[in-house]
Scaffold this active site. Sequence first.
Site, PDB file in Angstrom:
ATOM      1  CD  GLN A   1      -2.715  -0.790  -0.004  1.00 31.85           C
ATOM      2  OE1 GLN A   1      -3.532   0.057  -0.416  1.00 31.85           O
ATOM      3  NE2 GLN A   1      -2.827  -1.992  -1.210  1.00 31.85           N
TER       4      GLN A   1
ATOM      5  CG  HIS B   1      -1.703   3.005  -3.389  1.00 31.22           C
ATOM      6  ND1 HIS B   1      -2.314   2.813  -4.573  1.00 31.22           N
ATOM      7  CD2 HIS B   1      -2.110   1.887  -2.744  1.00 31.22           C
ATOM      8  CE1 HIS B   1      -3.293   1.916  -4.612  1.00 31.22           C
ATOM      9  NE2 HIS B   1      -2.852   1.075  -3.578  1.00 31.22           N
TER      10      HIS B   1
ATOM     11  CD  GLU C   1      -8.023   3.324   1.446  1.00 31.52           C
ATOM     12  OE1 GLU C   1      -8.481   3.429   0.440  1.00 31.52           O
ATOM     13  OE2 GLU C   1      -6.782   3.755   1.658  1.00 31.52           O
ATOM     14  CG  HIS C   2      -6.935  -1.080   2.265  1.00 36.88           C
ATOM     15  ND1 HIS C   2      -6.384   0.331   1.953  1.00 36.88           N
ATOM     16  CD2 HIS C   2      -7.838  -1.303   1.530  1.00 36.88           C
ATOM     17  CE1 HIS C   2      -6.767   0.492   0.635  1.00 36.88           C
ATOM     18  NE2 HIS C   2      -7.707  -0.231   0.392  1.00 36.88           N
TER      19      HIS C   2
ATOM     20  CG  ASP D   1      -5.606  -2.248  -3.774  1.00 39.02           C
ATOM     21  OD1 ASP D   1      -6.587  -1.550  -3.342  1.00 39.02           O
ATOM     22  OD2 ASP D   1      -4.440  -1.960  -3.393  1.00 39.02           O
TER      23      ASP D   1
ATOM     24  CG  HIS E   1     -47.024  22.829   9.781  1.00 38.61           C
ATOM     25  ND1 HIS E   1     -46.391  24.045   9.420  1.00 38.61           N
ATOM     26  CD2 HIS E   1     -46.038  22.144   9.686  1.00 38.61           C
ATOM     27  CE1 HIS E   1     -45.087  23.694   8.865  1.00 38.61           C
ATOM     28  NE2 HIS E   1     -44.867  22.411   8.810  1.00 38.61           N
TER      29      HIS E   1
END
Length: 439
Positions: A264, A267, A332-333, A366, A426
């Site tokens: 990761q 990235h 995230e992961h 992924d 109302h």
Amino acid sequence: MKLSPRFTSAYADRFTLIKAPEVDAPPAQRDPEVIETVSRMLSDIERHGMDAVRRYASTLDNQSDGAVELAAADVATSGDRLPKELREAIELGAERTQRFAGLQRAHLTDFEEEIAPGLVVGQRYVPVGAVGAYLPAGRFPLTASAFMTVGVAKAAGVPTVLGCTPPQPDGRANDAVTYAAHLSGIDHLYVVGGVQALAAMAFGLLGRPPVDMIVGAGNAYVAEAKRQLFGTVAIDLLAGPSEVAVIADETADAEAVAADLLGQAEHGPTSPAALVTTSERLGRDVVAAVERQLLTLSTRDICGPAWRDFGSVILVGNREDAVAVMDELAPEHLEVQTSEDEWYHDALRNYGSLFLGHWSTVAYSDKGMAGTNHTLPTAGGAKHSAGLSVSRYLKPLTFQRVSREATPLLAEAVEVISASERMSAHQATATLRLNSYAD
């Protein structure tokens, strides 16, 4: 993905940093220069339309035509230009992702129920009308992005999905990204990149009406454009650099943990990676394995800075502390590689997507092979939000049906509340129906 000062203070005696990040700042922090540039571009494109899109396409992507729609035949035959192994892998990823999305959709069911005599309420799931998907194809083309955005939108029943993908150096679209979009059910695909692509879809500059929603990953400028366009259109979520975290104990394989952390970190140089472990030996073995594996990677110029600046190894005393630390990180992961994976599965609450056991790895998601969506919340967003799914493309629309017989109880209660609030209009709507009931 960072521990808050308040959490750190409260848990100071319950964890130790074996390896701390060198940069003490949020990796996803917004760059004022990016914000200003995107704001100026969006304003220009909104005012000058396709002329501005063409100008930015020419300046930024050396693309003289501005935005070119790929012919349906070119999209459909894009797979023919790919190696057999790549084509088959893309086909597998598209099938797996659509199958999982179909399962999600099947579990979102319409309903109606009579909750009181004569009062029927219910809910219908109705897809948004049009989606614009950004399909990155820069230094690392994200082939599976189309599975997650286009394919899942189609599984939700979205009638129209547009896609934009940046041109390659030869001016053409990336064939692998195009084929993934084709298999996912794209309706129209344009060769145009960056901020100008998102603006063109949002403002309806591609010969079709504006989309209702924009989805997909991208660089800092694309992410900022999504943020600034939110309100003009809906978006999937605001995501920063990709993140990974691992919970591991003494039974884990240090080489596998290190490989997954670096997977990761690849990235981008600001992608955080964290290990939370109950074993000091494993923690130190992972640090050594990371340094050793970096020497073999062609992308070490990306992975290395990410690990150095935003990588961490946190030692805790027991599994409860591991869960407390990880729920604060809200990654995230999240991978779990322990002798008690199911206990952790039951105890953990804050993560984008969970990968259980030695044989699981984030890369499977992924690349679309696991079927689950890889568009997930970052920077602590998993504390309150989930990732992209079929449900994000669906509007849960409620309805009610009231009979004459149910009117007195409802109307009398509304009269009382409206009177207490001094909202006479109302109150009048209820009184009118009571009077009709009495006639």
